[in-house]
Design an enzyme around this catalytic site. Structure first.
Site, PDB file in Angstrom:
ATOM      1  N   ASN A 191       0.855  -1.180   0.000  1.00 45.86           N
ATOM      2  CA  ASN A 191       0.000   0.000   0.000  1.00 45.86           C
ATOM      3  C   ASN A 191       0.893   1.234   0.000  1.00 45.86           C
ATOM      4  O   ASN A 191       1.334   1.710   1.045  1.00 45.86           O
ATOM      5  CB  ASN A 191      -0.927  -0.019   1.215  1.00 45.86           C
ATOM      6  CG  ASN A 191      -1.966  -1.109   1.111  1.00 45.86           C
ATOM      7  OD1 ASN A 191      -2.937  -0.980   0.365  1.00 45.86           O
ATOM      8  ND2 ASN A 191      -1.750  -2.203   1.838  1.00 45.86           N
ATOM      9  N   GLU A 192       1.158   1.722  -1.188  1.00 52.00           N
ATOM     10  CA  GLU A 192       2.103   2.803  -1.395  1.00 52.00           C
ATOM     11  C   GLU A 192       1.483   4.156  -1.012  1.00 52.00           C
ATOM     12  O   GLU A 192       0.290   4.244  -0.719  1.00 52.00           O
ATOM     13  CB  GLU A 192       2.541   2.827  -2.869  1.00 52.00           C
ATOM     14  CG  GLU A 192       3.172   1.529  -3.358  1.00 52.00           C
ATOM     15  CD  GLU A 192       4.603   1.334  -2.858  1.00 52.00           C
ATOM     16  OE1 GLU A 192       4.968   1.908  -1.830  1.00 52.00           O
ATOM     17  OE2 GLU A 192       5.357   0.603  -3.519  1.00 52.00           O
ATOM     18  N   PRO A 193       2.300   5.230  -0.976  1.00 50.74           N
ATOM     19  CA  PRO A 193       1.754   6.560  -0.686  1.00 50.74           C
ATOM     20  C   PRO A 193       0.544   6.871  -1.563  1.00 50.74           C
ATOM     21  O   PRO A 193       0.571   6.653  -2.779  1.00 50.74           O
ATOM     22  CB  PRO A 193       2.930   7.485  -1.005  1.00 50.74           C
ATOM     23  CG  PRO A 193       4.137   6.648  -0.733  1.00 50.74           C
ATOM     24  CD  PRO A 193       3.763   5.265  -1.177  1.00 50.74           C
TER      25      PRO A 193
END
Length: 652
Positions: A191-193
């Site tokens: 879950n990236e930025p």
């Protein structure tokens, strides 16, 4: 069960932790750390356990407790599992608990966080393979109970598969215990930025920092997949209990951001602040930026020992932009440090004490040891000159009997094109000067045939591994020759744990310890240098230190305890010891720094573009120049003598 001594050690190392029953502190309650008692700014309960084995035992022990509780109630336990280097210790401890304590996984159901896309299940990079190699193949889990996102699906089928993954989690009643790591961007899972709090299992694009972090495993960022399948934030937050792990200095900033910062979509881990039962497990290095560790005087009354006073005053000087001897009563009052002045009577008294403490750390050549038997343990065949080239030269000039022990071959960090170049040289030399023997040509044909068909990240054949090892060894000898040493002063230990041909290594075993112990018995050193750098991205430094620690404990016991050598810790290519933590600060002249850089240049396979540069794209010599000059500049700004450059060491 753990032995009495092990249990006692774990309890002493686990601050605010009941090892058998999980975390007992909740957000907002008092904590105790380094003699400091106060109210945490931490929005996620955080447990500091510096010894990694103790951390693994704590988390694995909690999982084992849950397994037993569910088994007694005839209910399965649903685990959410993570991959990467951080949880491997937990998995090894779970395997031990299964084999030695009878913990059964027959009624455990698992769901993994993520998988690269596209990714074949049998690829050495797949998380499917990782989990079977590091856990599932060693316990009695039912394969039908193992769930890992499938990275081999056609793109058209991925969305439906993600929905089915969510449904399977719901069908078993949700995840009971979720194990997480944290990335440098604060990502959990992939879950990236920018990931939303309501996100579920889905296909995502990977952030450039995440891909760069994974570059070592894939032997180049260009080989890292650009997408992955991951559980979403909402999926993770649905777990009844969450443990998130972080180790090493390189995680300190993001740990503080996740634990103490505001909730922000740019840092997915901050969403865990809203979870009712999450605990962060960190080592001292990853905890270094937490307020209670970095600046505890900002929280509550503290016990002013010399070490804390030194940290506080140097922090104050940097904050105020003043030399230490120029700090005033108002400076102390404005920054919650009046109790320190009261303890010593005046600002001048405090300033003078700290100034002298820092000055006493500085040791030029005349104050360094002479005539000692010394071993410099170098994890890779360049850490010696990168990290301690300055003091190495001074020790040689002071007449110390030096041995440089290269612990691993470093052969995975050699480009294939270097192998081709050296082979071409050998073939030409053989044809023109030696006589055109068939053995050289046969070797070249074998190697070229392999390299032509080699896939990214594929383990090298033995011939290629040997050539890469010899390249690193010859460079190492050339490097120490600049320092005034010769081939006779080099030992290549080639520890077995490293000989996997892959970035991920085997655990340190008795064979590794025996090799180090034999060298200690042979040399009988008065002093040894050991890499204390824990930010090495592939963990080799940490593992080499473990081998040395175990060997020292084995050799220097009983009647031999008095002969135990003094241990000086140095840092690697990624960070330097802070001046407040260092025991010894060694000044370098411009000429000495230039000589050190020349020794680094001898490692040509690591120059221009190193295979594993970490997050810093500068060459190693550039990092060294900046680091050594910065350490000297810090002392200058604090009002001490101005030096051109400086190395830092901790005497353990």
């Amino acid at each position: 069960m753990a032995s009495g001594s092990t249990a006692a050690r774990d309890q002493s190392q686990a601050r605010a932790l009941d090892v058998s029953g999980g975390p007992v502190r909740v957000a907002g309650t008092p904590f105790v750390h380094a003699g400091v008692t106060g109210t945490a700014r931490e929005r996620i309960p955080t447990v500091i356990i510096d010894e990694h084995g103790a951390m693994a035992r704590a988390v694995a022990g909690r999982i084992a407790t849950l397994i037993r509780e569910r088994a007694s109630a005839a209910r399965p336990l649903v685990l959410g599992l993570a991959t990467g280097s951080t949880p491997i210790g937990v998995y090894r401890e779970l395997i031990r608990l299964h084999r030695e304590d009878g913990v059964s996984f027959r009624h455990v159901i698992t769901f993994n966080l993520d998988e690269y896309y596209p990714m074949r299940r049998d690829s050495i990079h797949s998380y499917h393979r990782f989990m079977w190699e590091n856990l599932f193949s060693h316990v009695d889990i039912d394969p039908a109970h193992v769930h890992i996102p499938d990275g081999s699906l056609p793109r058209a089928d991925v969305e439906a598969a993600c929905a089915a993954y969510e449904q399977r989690i719901a069908d078993v009643g949700g995840i009971d215990f979720q194990l997480l790591g944290i990335g440098k961007t604060g990502h959990i899972g992939f879950n990236e930025p920018g990931s939303g709090e309501q996100s579920h299992t889905r296909l995502v694009h990977l952030d450039s920092i995440t891909r760069r972090d994974a570059a070592a495993d894939f032997f180049g960022e260009e080989n890292v997949p650009r997408e992955a399948i991951t559980m979403g934030i909402a999926t993770i937050m649905g777990a009844r209990e969450i443990a998130i792990l972080a180790t090493g200095e390189h995680k300190a900033g993001i740990v503080r951001r996740a634990v103490e910062g505001e909730i922000d979509r740019a840092v997915a881990a901050t969403f865990l602040q809203r979870h009712p039962n999450t605990t962060f497990y960190v080592d001292d290095s990853a905890a270094a930026d937490l307020t209670r560790v970095a600046t505890p005087w900002l929280l509550d009354e503290v016990h002013w020992g010399d070490a804390l006073m030194l940290r506080a005053v140097t922090w104050l000087a940097a904050k105020c932009g003043k030399a230490i001897l120029k700090l005033t009563q108002q400076d102390y009052a404005d920054n919650h440090l009046t109790s320190l002045v009261a303890r010593h009577g005046s600002p001048g008294a405090v300033n003078g004490l700290v100034f002298n403490m820092l000055g006493a750390k500085i040791r030029g050549k005349s104050k360094l040891p002479r005539g000692l038997r010394t071993i410099c343990f170098s994890p890779h065949p360049d850490d010696d000159v990168i990290s301690m080239g300055g003091i190495l030269r001074k020790f040689v000039e002071n007449g110390n009997d030096m041995t440089v022990a290269y612990m691993t071959s470093g052969n995975i960090a050699v480009f294939d094109h270097d192998v081709r170049r050296y082979l071409d040289f050998l073939v030409r030399l053989d044809a023109e000067r030696i006589g055109g023997g068939s053995s050289v040509r046969a070797l070249a044909d074998t190697v070229h045939a392999f390299l032509d068909r080699k896939q990214p990240g594929e383990v090298d054949i033995a011939e290629v591994q040997d050539i890469k090892r010899i390249i690193r060894e010859s460079e190492a000898v050339s490097g120490i020759e600049v320092m005034g040493l010769s081939k006779a002063h080099a030992r290549f230990l080639n520890l077995p744990f490293y000989q996997t041909g892959k970035v991920r290594k085997d655990p340190i075993g008795p064979a590794d310890v025996a090799i180090v112990a034999q060298l200690l018995r042979e040399i009988q050193p008065d002093l040894i240098f050991v890499a204390g750098d824990l930010s090495d991205p592939h963990g080799t430094h940490r593992m080499c230190k473990e081998a040395i620690d175990r060997a020292v404990a084995e050799v220097y016991t009983g009647a031999q305890a008095a002969a135990r050598p003094e241990i000086w810790l140095y840092r690697g290519a990624w960070q330097e010891w802070p001046v407040t933590e260092a025991t010894v600060l060694v000044p370098l002249s411009q000429e000495e720094l230039t000589l050190k850089i020349q020794a680094i240049f001898k490692h040509q396979s690591q120059k221009d573009s190193a295979p594993f540069p970490g997050q810093d794209e500068r060459e190693f010599w550039q990092r060294v120049e900046q680091r050594n000059k910065t350490t000297a500049r810090q002392l200058d700004q604090l009002g001490l003598a101005e030096y051109f450059a400086m190395e830092a060491y901790v005497i353990a």
